[in-house]
Design a protein around this motif. Sequence first.
Motif, PDB file in Angstrom:
ATOM      1  N   TYR A   1       0.833  -1.105   0.019  1.00 37.46           N
ATOM      2  CA  TYR A   1       0.066   0.050  -0.123  1.00 37.46           C
ATOM      3  C   TYR A   1       0.872   1.280   0.078  1.00 37.46           C
ATOM      4  O   TYR A   1       0.579   2.289  -0.626  1.00 37.46           O
ATOM      5  N   VAL A   2       1.668   1.278   1.016  1.00 39.28           N
ATOM      6  CA  VAL A   2       2.793   2.435   0.842  1.00 39.28           C
ATOM      7  C   VAL A   2       3.426   2.540  -0.239  1.00 39.28           C
ATOM      8  O   VAL A   2       3.732   3.854  -0.944  1.00 39.28           O
ATOM      9  N   SER A   3       3.800   1.481  -1.002  1.00 43.46           N
ATOM     10  CA  SER A   3       4.867   1.420  -2.334  1.00 43.46           C
ATOM     11  C   SER A   3       3.969   2.310  -3.404  1.00 43.46           C
ATOM     12  O   SER A   3       4.354   2.854  -4.104  1.00 43.46           O
ATOM     13  N   LEU A   4       2.486   1.779  -3.200  1.00 41.77           N
ATOM     14  CA  LEU A   4       1.929   2.582  -4.371  1.00 41.77           C
ATOM     15  C   LEU A   4       1.164   3.820  -3.907  1.00 41.77           C
ATOM     16  O   LEU A   4       1.273   4.651  -5.003  1.00 41.77           O
ATOM     17  N   PHE A   5       0.859   4.121  -2.889  1.00 38.90           N
ATOM     18  CA  PHE A   5       0.137   5.374  -2.510  1.00 38.90           C
ATOM     19  C   PHE A   5       0.806   6.507  -1.896  1.00 38.90           C
ATOM     20  O   PHE A   5       0.698   7.837  -2.010  1.00 38.90           O
ATOM     21  N   ASP A   6       2.213   6.296  -1.318  1.00 41.52           N
ATOM     22  CA  ASP A   6       3.151   7.239  -1.044  1.00 41.52           C
ATOM     23  C   ASP A   6       3.751   8.056  -1.930  1.00 41.52           C
ATOM     24  O   ASP A   6       3.946   7.427  -3.111  1.00 41.52           O
ATOM     25  N   ILE A   7       3.686   9.119  -1.828  1.00 45.30           N
ATOM     26  CA  ILE A   7       4.196  10.224  -2.815  1.00 45.30           C
ATOM     27  C   ILE A   7       5.851   9.688  -3.049  1.00 45.30           C
ATOM     28  O   ILE A   7       6.514   9.658  -2.002  1.00 45.30           O
ATOM     29  N   GLY A   8       6.052   9.294  -4.329  1.00 46.92           N
ATOM     30  CA  GLY A   8       7.670   8.820  -4.548  1.00 46.92           C
ATOM     31  C   GLY A   8       7.677   7.281  -4.128  1.00 46.92           C
ATOM     32  O   GLY A   8       8.726   6.753  -3.728  1.00 46.92           O
ATOM     33  N   GLY A   9       6.695   6.684  -3.777  1.00 45.75           N
ATOM     34  CA  GLY A   9       7.050   5.187  -3.276  1.00 45.75           C
ATOM     35  C   GLY A   9       7.394   4.369  -4.490  1.00 45.75           C
ATOM     36  O   GLY A   9       7.504   4.791  -5.599  1.00 45.75           O
TER      37      GLY A   9
ATOM     38  N   PHE B   1       4.786   5.165 -10.232  1.00 52.38           N
ATOM     39  CA  PHE B   1       5.152   5.447 -11.565  1.00 52.38           C
ATOM     40  C   PHE B   1       4.491   6.426 -12.298  1.00 52.38           C
ATOM     41  O   PHE B   1       4.694   7.362 -13.243  1.00 52.38           O
ATOM     42  N   PHE B   2       3.048   6.418 -11.869  1.00 51.70           N
ATOM     43  CA  PHE B   2       2.258   7.197 -12.618  1.00 51.70           C
ATOM     44  C   PHE B   2       1.348   8.292 -12.098  1.00 51.70           C
ATOM     45  O   PHE B   2       0.227   8.565 -12.491  1.00 51.70           O
ATOM     46  N   SER B   3       1.844   8.801 -11.306  1.00 54.24           N
ATOM     47  CA  SER B   3       1.230   9.811 -10.519  1.00 54.24           C
ATOM     48  C   SER B   3       1.033  11.153 -11.371  1.00 54.24           C
ATOM     49  O   SER B   3       1.817  11.419 -12.200  1.00 54.24           O
TER      50      SER B   3
ATOM     51  N   ASP C   1       0.859  14.172 -10.373  1.00 52.88           N
ATOM     52  CA  ASP C   1       1.422  15.457  -9.823  1.00 52.88           C
ATOM     53  C   ASP C   1       2.963  15.396  -9.961  1.00 52.88           C
ATOM     54  O   ASP C   1       3.647  16.041  -9.343  1.00 52.88           O
ATOM     55  N   PHE C   2       3.402  14.356 -10.581  1.00 49.80           N
ATOM     56  CA  PHE C   2       5.038  14.360 -11.006  1.00 49.80           C
ATOM     57  C   PHE C   2       5.323  15.696 -11.815  1.00 49.80           C
ATOM     58  O   PHE C   2       4.717  15.917 -12.634  1.00 49.80           O
ATOM     59  N   LEU C   3       6.456  16.053 -11.234  1.00 50.09           N
ATOM     60  CA  LEU C   3       7.136  17.111 -12.227  1.00 50.09           C
ATOM     61  C   LEU C   3       7.650  16.532 -13.392  1.00 50.09           C
ATOM     62  O   LEU C   3       7.902  15.541 -13.238  1.00 50.09           O
ATOM     63  N   ASP C   4       8.034  17.284 -14.487  1.00 50.62           N
ATOM     64  CA  ASP C   4       8.799  16.594 -15.662  1.00 50.62           C
ATOM     65  C   ASP C   4       9.900  15.950 -15.239  1.00 50.62           C
ATOM     66  O   ASP C   4      10.287  14.877 -15.760  1.00 50.62           O
ATOM     67  N   ALA C   5      10.933  16.659 -14.438  1.00 48.10           N
ATOM     68  CA  ALA C   5      12.140  15.904 -13.971  1.00 48.10           C
ATOM     69  C   ALA C   5      11.893  14.716 -13.134  1.00 48.10           C
ATOM     70  O   ALA C   5      12.691  13.617 -13.603  1.00 48.10           O
ATOM     71  N   GLU C   6      10.652  14.743 -12.393  1.00 44.81           N
ATOM     72  CA  GLU C   6      10.539  13.419 -11.802  1.00 44.81           C
ATOM     73  C   GLU C   6       9.880  12.509 -12.613  1.00 44.81           C
ATOM     74  O   GLU C   6      10.342  10.932 -12.411  1.00 44.81           O
ATOM     75  N   LEU C   7       9.210  12.564 -13.721  1.00 43.57           N
ATOM     76  CA  LEU C   7       8.744  11.599 -14.618  1.00 43.57           C
ATOM     77  C   LEU C   7       9.988  10.881 -15.563  1.00 43.57           C
ATOM     78  O   LEU C   7      10.059   9.822 -15.644  1.00 43.57           O
ATOM     79  N   LEU C   8      10.852  11.723 -15.840  1.00 47.45           N
ATOM     80  CA  LEU C   8      11.975  11.369 -16.427  1.00 47.45           C
ATOM     81  C   LEU C   8      13.011  10.591 -15.476  1.00 47.45           C
ATOM     82  O   LEU C   8      13.448   9.559 -15.971  1.00 47.45           O
ATOM     83  N   GLU C   9      12.931  10.820 -14.366  1.00 43.55           N
ATOM     84  CA  GLU C   9      13.804  10.036 -13.457  1.00 43.55           C
ATOM     85  C   GLU C   9      13.191   8.670 -13.311  1.00 43.55           C
ATOM     86  O   GLU C   9      13.736   7.377 -13.285  1.00 43.55           O
ATOM     87  N   ARG C  10      11.811   8.462 -13.205  1.00 42.91           N
ATOM     88  CA  ARG C  10      11.203   7.247 -13.003  1.00 42.91           C
ATOM     89  C   ARG C  10      10.902   6.545 -14.387  1.00 42.91           C
ATOM     90  O   ARG C  10      11.051   5.249 -14.255  1.00 42.91           O
TER      91      ARG C  10
ATOM     92  N   ASP D   1      -6.750  14.925 -15.552  1.00 45.55           N
ATOM     93  CA  ASP D   1      -6.682  14.897 -16.851  1.00 45.55           C
ATOM     94  C   ASP D   1      -5.839  13.808 -17.483  1.00 45.55           C
ATOM     95  O   ASP D   1      -4.799  13.765 -17.686  1.00 45.55           O
ATOM     96  N   LYS D   2      -6.558  12.674 -17.819  1.00 41.25           N
ATOM     97  CA  LYS D   2      -5.968  11.170 -18.029  1.00 41.25           C
ATOM     98  C   LYS D   2      -5.357  11.453 -19.345  1.00 41.25           C
ATOM     99  O   LYS D   2      -4.475  10.706 -19.704  1.00 41.25           O
ATOM    100  N   ASP D   3      -6.044  12.124 -20.383  1.00 42.99           N
ATOM    101  CA  ASP D   3      -5.282  12.032 -21.666  1.00 42.99           C
ATOM    102  C   ASP D   3      -3.802  12.963 -21.552  1.00 42.99           C
ATOM    103  O   ASP D   3      -2.933  12.584 -22.333  1.00 42.99           O
ATOM    104  N   LEU D   4      -4.009  14.020 -20.918  1.00 42.69           N
ATOM    105  CA  LEU D   4      -2.363  14.611 -20.630  1.00 42.69           C
ATOM    106  C   LEU D   4      -1.705  13.756 -19.825  1.00 42.69           C
ATOM    107  O   LEU D   4      -0.373  13.860 -20.325  1.00 42.69           O
ATOM    108  N   LEU D   5      -1.914  13.058 -18.883  1.00 44.57           N
ATOM    109  CA  LEU D   5      -0.985  12.291 -18.379  1.00 44.57           C
ATOM    110  C   LEU D   5      -0.566  11.251 -18.989  1.00 44.57           C
ATOM    111  O   LEU D   5       0.683  11.038 -18.891  1.00 44.57           O
TER     112      LEU D   5
END
Length: 132
Positions: free
Chosen positions: A13-21, A25-27, A29-38, A65-69
């Motif tokens: 649960y923590v692995s999935l729901f914690d910010i940065g768990g 991978f698919f949150s 609210d990630f910034l561009d840099a965080e998405l690139l890192e992941r 916004d699922k399409d944008l995500l």
Amino acid sequence: RESFWAPISASRYVSLFDIGGDDDFFSSDFLDAELLERLGHVGKLNLKLLAVYSGSDEFVPSWVDKDLLLKRLVWAMNKNNTGEKFDDKRECDKVESDPVATGLFLESANHNLSEGDGDIIRFVNAVGALLK
């Protein structure tokens, strides 16, 4: 010990729901840099990937916004950690000339594709095209 309908351990649960768990991978609210890192490592792999997102996924908050995500996820998988910023005016398929990841947005589909006219057929056709 359950999340939605599935049994789940506290650590999962923590692995999935914690910010940065570990499995976050698919949150949205990630910034561009965080998405690139992941996800940036995906673009370095010798494979093809179909990223599919359901527009009516009951497990994703309605304000996302699922399409944008999906476009941002595909962009991050194709960028090879260049540090370039995401531009939502650009189509995700045009980010790379030979992308590793392509996106398929199924607007009316729910999480498991059990609702929405034609979504299963679109999904199966897209997977078939990818495997050709």
